[in-house]
Structure formats: C-alpha cells, structure tokens
Design a protein around this motif. Structure first.
Motif, PDB file in Angstrom:
ATOM      1  N   ALA A 228       4.115  21.812  -0.356  1.00  0.00           N
ATOM      2  CA  ALA A 228       4.188  20.365  -0.383  1.00  0.00           C
ATOM      3  C   ALA A 228       2.852  19.925   0.659  1.00  0.00           C
ATOM      4  O   ALA A 228       2.911  20.335   1.869  1.00  0.00           O
ATOM      5  CB  ALA A 228       5.274  19.507   0.071  1.00  0.00           C
ATOM      6  N   SER A 229       2.059  18.966   0.440  1.00  0.00           N
ATOM      7  CA  SER A 229       1.146  18.368   1.185  1.00  0.00           C
ATOM      8  C   SER A 229       1.752  17.164   2.212  1.00  0.00           C
ATOM      9  O   SER A 229       2.592  16.801   1.947  1.00  0.00           O
ATOM     10  CB  SER A 229       0.011  17.506   0.709  1.00  0.00           C
ATOM     11  OG  SER A 229       0.406  16.614   0.025  1.00  0.00           O
ATOM     12  N   SER A 232       2.005  13.803   0.593  1.00  0.00           N
ATOM     13  CA  SER A 232       2.900  13.877  -0.355  1.00  0.00           C
ATOM     14  C   SER A 232       4.398  13.611   0.224  1.00  0.00           C
ATOM     15  O   SER A 232       5.257  12.803  -0.209  1.00  0.00           O
ATOM     16  CB  SER A 232       3.129  15.005  -1.345  1.00  0.00           C
ATOM     17  OG  SER A 232       3.387  16.172  -0.811  1.00  0.00           O
ATOM     18  N   ASP A 235       4.735   9.998   1.532  1.00  0.00           N
ATOM     19  CA  ASP A 235       4.939   9.147   0.118  1.00  0.00           C
ATOM     20  C   ASP A 235       6.345   9.247  -0.088  1.00  0.00           C
ATOM     21  O   ASP A 235       6.872   8.368  -0.487  1.00  0.00           O
ATOM     22  CB  ASP A 235       4.074   9.498  -0.606  1.00  0.00           C
ATOM     23  CG  ASP A 235       2.442   9.333  -0.530  1.00  0.00           C
ATOM     24  OD1 ASP A 235       2.255   8.395   0.460  1.00  0.00           O
ATOM     25  OD2 ASP A 235       1.552   9.707  -1.040  1.00  0.00           O
TER      26      ASP A 235
END
Length: 236
Positions: A228-229, A232, A235
């Motif tokens: 996952a970034s 992300s 968020d």
C-alpha cells in the motif's frame, strides 16, 4: 467552530493556553528498524558518505542544493566539517543498519522554538538511500522526534519550485502545499522561487499512523515490494 473575537469584535486565532517555547533539537541518536539517525561526525561518516554520493552517475543530485557537487574527497571533507559544527542547520547522518554505513544526510533547520516551527532541509540522499524503505523510515524518525519528543507545532519542507522530485516527495510524505514565495533565494548564481509545504500538529496523528502502517512488515511482500502507498494509508 465559531470564530473567536476580541473585545473590539475583531476575529482572532485559537487560544494556546499554557504554550511555552519548545526545546531546541539536540544531537541525538534515533533508532529505527532499518536505519539509525545520528549527528554528523566527520571522522565516522565522511568516507562512507563520499563513497555513497560518488555512486551517482553525475552531479545532478546537487543541482538544487546550496553546495556541491564534490569531485574530490578533500572538498567534501571540508564541507562536512562545517556541517558537523553547525547548530542551525543541525545535520544528521542516516546509517543503513544492514551495512553500518552512512548513506545520506538531512538537517533540522530554521529552528524557531518560540513559535514551535522547524524545517527539515539539506536533504542529501545518495543512490543507496533514495526510493528505499530506509529513506521513508529516516524521514519518519526525524518527524516523530520533532512532533512527539520536542512538541513542535509546525514541520516545514521548502524547495526550489522547479525541483519536481522534491515537491513530489513532500506530497508523498504528507506535507501540504502552502504556496510559492517568488524570488525568495539567490543561490549558485541564480534566482529561486521557493515552494512551501508543511505538516502541522493537527495533521500529525493521521500522518504518523500512515507511516507506521507503511513501515510495518505486513506492508511488504516476500520480494520487499510495498503493498500500500503512504497516500492510500493516510486516506484510509
């Protein structure tokens, strides 16, 4: 939240009850899983850093920095001596725990204890550090030191407005863009418009959680690729 007003019915900012000036950052060592942050020391770090920086194919990593590139060890050594003696900027070396070698430096600078504002700058990452999980952890450790241990309210990132990689990194790390200061700096014989970014203490809990989730072993596959970034995870 309703705006506050004074006795003249003028809008005023939020109250900061009990605010006191923050401590200045110290020459501390910060331990991570992948890296260690420690004060720049010429005898311990100069040879490793020069070797790491020399792995770059050209001098383009120094274009947007106030100094460099360095083509010989003697000139680099002289630069690092000045950096090690400086109190502001206060320079730290980033040590790769796997190799035990210094692979880059950055600094806490424009230190303003009275207002709780501080900047991370002079980010000088070698090819062995750039775009690695180690580099992300290094940024997190210094940020956590500023917010959690020193209690600063504002953590800044500034760069040449033309430095696209630096601006992209700032946004990836969770800094919010605040604007362009036109003709703010003269360096290397040229004019610089400066792009300003910041994380404030209200942003920090969300930014911190994202860093910790990103750095967790579960976020990496067997080949070491992240799942996952950071964006992300913020968020989420």
């Amino acid at each position: 939240m309703a705006a506050r007003t004074n006795e003249y019915q003028q809008p005023i900012g939020a109250a900061l009850e009990g605010w006191t000036p923050r401590e200045r950052p110290a020459r501390v060592t910060l331990e991570g899983e992948r890296c260690r942050i420690e004060p720049v020391d010429v005898e311990r770090h100069a040879a490793d850093l020069f070797e790491a920086y020399s792995a770059a194919p050209d001098g383009s990593d120094w274009t947007y920095l106030f100094t460099g590139p360095f083509t010989d060890f003697e000139s680099f050594h002289a630069y690092l001596e000045k950096a090690a003696a400086s109190e502001d900027p206060l320079h730290y070396a980033i040590i790769d725990r796997a190799s035990g070698k210094a692979v880059g430096t950055f600094a806490l600078m424009r230190i303003d204890p009275a207002h709780g504002a501080i900047e991370v700058g002079s980010v000088t990452f070698s090819p062995r550090l750039k775009r690695t999980a180690l580099s992300t952890e290094a940024q997190y450790l210094l940020m956590r030191y500023a917010f959690d241990e020193l209690g600063y309210r504002r953590y800044e990132w500034k760069c040449d407005s033309l430095n696209a990689p630096s601006r992209k990194t700032a946004q990836r790390l969770g800094f919010q863009f605040e604007g362009i200061f036109r003709q703010a700096v003269v360096y290397k014989g040229r004019s610089r418009d400066t792009a300003w970014y910041a994380i404030i203490d209200q942003d920090w809990p969300q930014v911190k959680r994202a860093f910790e989730s990103w750095l967790a072993p579960a976020n990496f596959d067997a080949q070491g690729n992240r799942r996952a970034s950071l964006a992300s995870l913020r968020d989420a």
